[in-house]
Design a protein around this motif. Structure first.
Motif, short mmCIF file in Angstrom:
data_model
loop_
_atom_site.label_atom_id
_atom_site.label_comp_id
_atom_site.label_asym_id
_atom_site.label_seq_id
_atom_site.Cartn_x
_atom_site.Cartn_y
_atom_site.Cartn_z
N VAL A 198 0.84 -1.20 0.00
CA VAL A 198 0.00 0.00 0.00
C VAL A 198 0.88 1.24 0.00
CG1 VAL A 198 -1.72 1.31 1.30
CG2 VAL A 198 -1.89 -1.18 1.17
N ALA A 199 1.94 1.23 0.80
CA ALA A 199 2.85 2.37 0.86
C ALA A 199 3.50 2.62 -0.49
CB ALA A 199 3.92 2.11 1.92
N GLU A 200 3.86 1.56 -1.20
CA GLU A 200 4.47 1.70 -2.52
C GLU A 200 3.47 2.31 -3.51
OE1 GLU A 200 7.20 1.58 -5.65
OE2 GLU A 200 7.47 1.44 -3.48
N ALA A 201 2.20 1.90 -3.40
CA ALA A 201 1.17 2.46 -4.28
C ALA A 201 1.00 3.96 -4.03
CB ALA A 201 -0.16 1.74 -4.05
N VAL A 202 1.05 4.36 -2.77
CA VAL A 202 0.96 5.78 -2.43
C VAL A 202 2.18 6.53 -2.96
CG1 VAL A 202 0.94 7.44 -0.53
CG2 VAL A 202 -0.47 5.39 -0.39
N ALA A 203 3.36 5.96 -2.77
CA ALA A 203 4.59 6.62 -3.21
C ALA A 203 4.61 6.80 -4.73
CB ALA A 203 5.81 5.81 -2.76
N ARG A 204 4.10 5.82 -5.44
CA ARG A 204 4.06 5.95 -6.91
C ARG A 204 3.08 7.04 -7.35
NH1 ARG A 204 5.03 -0.05 -9.66
NH2 ARG A 204 6.77 -0.63 -8.29
N ALA A 205 2.01 7.21 -6.58
CA ALA A 205 1.08 8.31 -6.87
C ALA A 205 1.77 9.65 -6.65
CB ALA A 205 -0.16 8.19 -6.00
N VAL A 206 2.56 9.75 -5.58
CA VAL A 206 3.31 10.98 -5.31
C VAL A 206 4.33 11.23 -6.42
CG1 VAL A 206 4.90 12.13 -3.73
CG2 VAL A 206 2.99 10.78 -2.82
N ASP A 207 4.93 10.15 -6.94
CA ASP A 207 5.90 10.26 -8.03
C ASP A 207 5.26 10.74 -9.34
OD1 ASP A 207 7.94 9.34 -6.39
OD2 ASP A 207 7.79 7.26 -7.08
N GLY A 208 3.91 10.67 -9.41
CA GLY A 208 3.22 11.05 -10.63
C GLY A 208 3.06 9.91 -11.61
N GLU A 209 3.25 8.67 -11.12
CA GLU A 209 3.17 7.50 -12.01
C GLU A 209 1.77 6.89 -12.04
OE1 GLU A 209 6.09 4.73 -10.73
OE2 GLU A 209 7.79 6.10 -11.00
N VAL A 210 0.84 7.44 -11.28
CA VAL A 210 -0.51 6.88 -11.20
C VAL A 210 -1.51 7.88 -11.78
CG1 VAL A 210 -2.30 5.97 -9.66
CG2 VAL A 210 0.12 5.58 -9.13
N GLU A 211 -2.36 7.41 -12.67
CA GLU A 211 -3.35 8.28 -13.30
C GLU A 211 -4.34 8.81 -12.25
OE1 GLU A 211 -6.84 8.18 -16.76
OE2 GLU A 211 -5.47 6.48 -16.50
N GLY A 212 -4.53 10.11 -12.24
CA GLY A 212 -5.41 10.75 -11.27
C GLY A 212 -6.87 10.68 -11.67
N GLY A 213 -7.73 11.05 -10.72
CA GLY A 213 -9.17 11.05 -10.97
C GLY A 213 -9.78 9.68 -10.97
N ARG A 214 -9.07 8.68 -10.44
CA ARG A 214 -9.55 7.30 -10.43
C ARG A 214 -9.45 6.71 -9.02
NH1 ARG A 214 -6.91 3.67 -14.90
NH2 ARG A 214 -9.00 2.78 -15.04
N ILE A 215 -10.26 5.69 -8.78
CA ILE A 215 -10.24 4.98 -7.50
C ILE A 215 -9.61 3.61 -7.71
CG2 ILE A 215 -11.67 3.99 -5.66
CD1 ILE A 215 -13.72 6.17 -6.18
N TYR A 216 -8.54 3.34 -6.97
CA TYR A 216 -7.80 2.08 -7.10
C TYR A 216 -8.12 1.18 -5.90
CZ TYR A 216 -5.25 4.61 -10.68
OH TYR A 216 -4.93 5.34 -11.80
N GLU A 217 -8.39 -0.09 -6.18
CA GLU A 217 -8.71 -1.05 -5.13
C GLU A 217 -7.50 -1.95 -4.90
OE1 GLU A 217 -12.41 -3.03 -5.93
OE2 GLU A 217 -13.45 -1.16 -6.42
N LEU A 218 -7.00 -1.91 -3.67
CA LEU A 218 -5.74 -2.60 -3.36
C LEU A 218 -6.00 -3.82 -2.48
CD1 LEU A 218 -3.61 0.57 -2.46
CD2 LEU A 218 -4.17 -0.36 -4.72
N GLY A 219 -5.69 -4.98 -3.02
CA GLY A 219 -5.85 -6.22 -2.28
C GLY A 219 -4.66 -7.12 -2.51
#
Length: 324
Positions: A198-219
């Motif tokens: 989960v922390a890595e997913a957050v960090a990648r969003a901060v890096d700008g590698e995750v498309e915004g305006g979307r909801i990601y489900e993490l399991g």
């Protein structure tokens, strides 16, 4: 020619002193960001300092219920992360105040300084849920996206890791009790996700590698029933315990009593959450809004539980010797 050194970007992590927060802070620190951690008690956030270099991590005082403190905390931020959440209500800490009002306050403050935003919600967030927790989480997501349209929303399932309050709590119970309860028979399905993923997913969003305006489900990689989670737990800690089904009506009585305690084992609202399966949807999988879609290989429960639950074994980190 003189080389101009660029100042690292500033990331403000609300809720960074909590369970998920410390792992997010560590992931960001490894990337070289400057990190500011607003929390109600910065004097109790000293455990964050060793996660980065000297001066890299700065706890500051703020309360999401006090808007002026939120505005002050985000000054100069390049990106804002919201991890603030409560599992049960207590005193002034109400679901609406923390999950909805707090999320909107943080989003508006981030927008005012032109910062991007990543908001961590919870799998199961639903405005039509019977659970006040799940409804408030959904309203918080709505508030964030209304304020910052390209914000990233992450919905993790049950987080597990060294400081979790799920497996650690039941493992501690198993040391003393011969019985572990299976609420509603233990049929509710979960998809436990490792906190570092989960922390890595957050960090990648901060890096700008995750498309915004979307909801990601993490399991995680496995979908397990509550009963299977307890069986996995008992296998790891090398203990045999009776798994006793508790019918919903009886669990309701227990929850109404336990919910009055300062740190309740079970509340009526949590009981409502347990009635609904907590796993990644087929739609999210199809659209790539998962850990795999983010290029993250999730860690399996059986691989990571032994790394921190060994202390609940009868012989600790030492294996039981077979009889001669």
């Amino acid at each position: 020619m003189t080389e101009i050194l660029q100042t690292p970007k500033l990331v403000v992590v609300f809720g960074g002193s909590g369970f998920v927060g410390r792992h997010v802070v560590r992931a960001l620190a490894r990337r070289g960001y400057r990190i500011r951690v607003p929390c109600r008690r910065p004097d109790l956030a000293g455990h964050l300092q060793p996660l980065g270099n000297v001066g890299q991590i700065q706890p500051v005082q703020a309360n999401v219920r006090a808007r002026w403190s939120v505005d002050r905390a985000v000054q100069g931020a390049d990106h804002v992360v919201n991890l603030v959440g409560i599992l049960h209500e207590s005193g002034r800490q109400r679901f609406g105040a923390v999950h909805e009002f707090g999320a909107r306050a943080i989003a508006e403050a981030a927008r005012s300084v032109g910062a991007g935003m990543t908001h961590v919600s919870a799998l199961g967030a639903d405005p039509r849920s019977a659970s006040a927790y799940a409804r408030s989480k959904a309203l918080g997501e709505k508030a964030v996206l209304e304020t910052i349209a390209d914000a990233v929303i992450h919905r993790p399932s049950i987080n597990f890791g060294p400081e979790d309050e799920f497996f650690n709590r039941f493992a501690s119970m198993a040391r003393l009790s011969p019985v572990l309860p299976l609420i509603g028979g233990g049929h509710t399905r979960f998809q436990p996700v490792y906190v570092d993923d989960v922390a890595e997913a957050v960090a990648r969003a901060v890096d700008g590698e995750v498309e915004g305006g979307r909801i990601y489900e993490l399991g995680g990689p496995q979908v397990l029933t509550f009963k299977q989670c307890m069986q996995e737990l008992l296998a790891v800690i090398d203990r045999k315990r009776v798994l006793m089904p508790v019918p919903w009506w009886l669990a309701g009585i227990q929850a109404s009593i336990l919910g009055m305690l300062p740190n309740p084992l079970l509340t009526s609202d949590q009981l409502e959450q347990l009635r609904v399966h907590n796993q990644v949807s087929e739609k999210a999988i199809g659209e790539g809004r998962t850990l795999a879609g983010l290029g993250i290989q999730p860690q399996a429960l059986g691989t990571m539980l032994p790394t921190y639950l060994w202390r609940f074994r009868p012989f600790g980190q030492f294996q039981r010797k077979p009889a001669a």
